[in-house]
Design a protein around this motif. Structure first.
Motif, PDB file in Angstrom:
ATOM      1  N   ILE A   9      69.620 -29.746  -6.230  1.00 53.78           N
ATOM      2  CA  ILE A   9      68.319 -29.325  -5.718  1.00 53.78           C
ATOM      3  C   ILE A   9      68.343 -27.825  -5.483  1.00 53.78           C
ATOM      4  N   GLU A  10      67.148 -27.271  -5.370  1.00 56.36           N
ATOM      5  CA  GLU A  10      66.980 -25.870  -4.998  1.00 56.36           C
ATOM      6  C   GLU A  10      66.095 -25.833  -3.765  1.00 56.36           C
ATOM      7  N   PHE A  11      66.285 -24.825  -2.942  1.00 55.70           N
ATOM      8  CA  PHE A  11      65.468 -24.669  -1.743  1.00 55.70           C
ATOM      9  C   PHE A  11      65.564 -23.232  -1.270  1.00 55.70           C
ATOM     10  N   SER A  12      64.658 -22.875  -0.368  1.00 56.33           N
ATOM     11  CA  SER A  12      64.673 -21.540   0.224  1.00 56.33           C
ATOM     12  C   SER A  12      64.901 -21.673   1.718  1.00 56.33           C
ATOM     13  N   MET A 119      65.359 -40.162  -5.086  1.00 55.16           N
ATOM     14  CA  MET A 119      65.129 -39.790  -6.481  1.00 55.16           C
ATOM     15  C   MET A 119      65.854 -40.807  -7.347  1.00 55.16           C
ATOM     16  N   ARG A 154      59.243 -28.004   2.455  1.00 61.53           N
ATOM     17  CA  ARG A 154      58.277 -27.754   1.371  1.00 61.53           C
ATOM     18  C   ARG A 154      58.905 -27.021   0.198  1.00 61.53           C
ATOM     19  N   SER A 155      59.990 -26.288   0.428  1.00 57.63           N
ATOM     20  CA  SER A 155      60.624 -25.509  -0.638  1.00 57.63           C
ATOM     21  C   SER A 155      61.570 -26.327  -1.515  1.00 57.63           C
ATOM     22  N   ILE A 156      61.899 -27.533  -1.118  1.00 48.04           N
ATOM     23  CA  ILE A 156      62.893 -28.347  -1.845  1.00 48.04           C
ATOM     24  C   ILE A 156      62.314 -28.824  -3.169  1.00 48.04           C
ATOM     25  N   ARG A 157      63.117 -28.675  -4.218  1.00 44.69           N
ATOM     26  CA  ARG A 157      62.713 -29.131  -5.547  1.00 44.69           C
ATOM     27  C   ARG A 157      63.958 -29.452  -6.354  1.00 44.69           C
ATOM     28  N   PRO A 158      63.819 -30.318  -7.362  1.00 43.42           N
ATOM     29  CA  PRO A 158      64.974 -30.588  -8.234  1.00 43.42           C
ATOM     30  C   PRO A 158      65.383 -29.303  -8.946  1.00 43.42           C
ATOM     31  N   HIS A 160      66.648 -27.239 -12.064  1.00 42.36           N
ATOM     32  CA  HIS A 160      66.554 -27.396 -13.516  1.00 42.36           C
ATOM     33  C   HIS A 160      67.807 -26.828 -14.141  1.00 42.36           C
TER      34      HIS A 160
END
Length: 161
Positions: A9-12, A119, A154-158, A160
């Protein structure tokens, strides 16, 4: 011992939060820890990320209850709030816990906000990753860090490849 997440995952991190090695800050079993040094008031507010693959069909409420049971081994735990959300493809659950325990022999009251996301494994739909994000803080610190935690979530995303 610190672990790795079952999915990338990616996040800020919001401003003012600093990553810390999980093992060095007493958070074994998690993959990531961020501390909020400015909130130090006998306890440093923190965000943790943990996760694992689950091959059973346990729903998110069951997973949240497992967390309550695990935390109950070290503190008195009360579920203050629990909500389900997300989408059918990516269900989510949030819960707020009140923790009463001791730190260095002194009584300590904490609030923990948890967010669970699942997921599905794209290669094996029978497997799914369950990610747990938690904010732990004293009630007196909550106003200073709660919005940061929401922004972090809110910043969390898979990630790539």
């Amino acid at each position: 011992m610190a672990t790795t997440l079952p999915v990338k995952i990616e996040f800020s991190l919001p401003e003012g939060w600093k990553p810390a090695p999980p093992d060095e800050v007493g958070a074994p079993g998690v993959a990531f820890v961020a501390l909020h040094p400015e909130s130090h008031d006998g306890f440093t507010a923190n965000i943790t990320i943990a996760g694992k693959f689950r091959e059973d069909l346990a729903d998110l409420v069951t997973l949240a209850e497992e967390s309550v049971q695990r935390l109950s081994e070290a503190a008195t735990v009360r579920v203050a709030k629990r909500d389900q959300g997300g989408t059918p493809e990516a269900p989510a659950l949030t819960q707020t816990l009140r923790l009463s325990g001791r730190l260095r022999g002194l009584p300590l009251e904490l609030v923990q906000s948890q967010v669970y996301l699942t997921m599905q494994d794209v290669h094996d739909p029978a497997k799914r990753a369950v990610l747990e994000f938690a904010l732990t803080a004293k009630s007196s610190q909550l106003d200073a860090v709660q919005d940061d935690f929401k922004a972090f979530i809110r910043s969390i995303r898979p990630a790539h490849p």
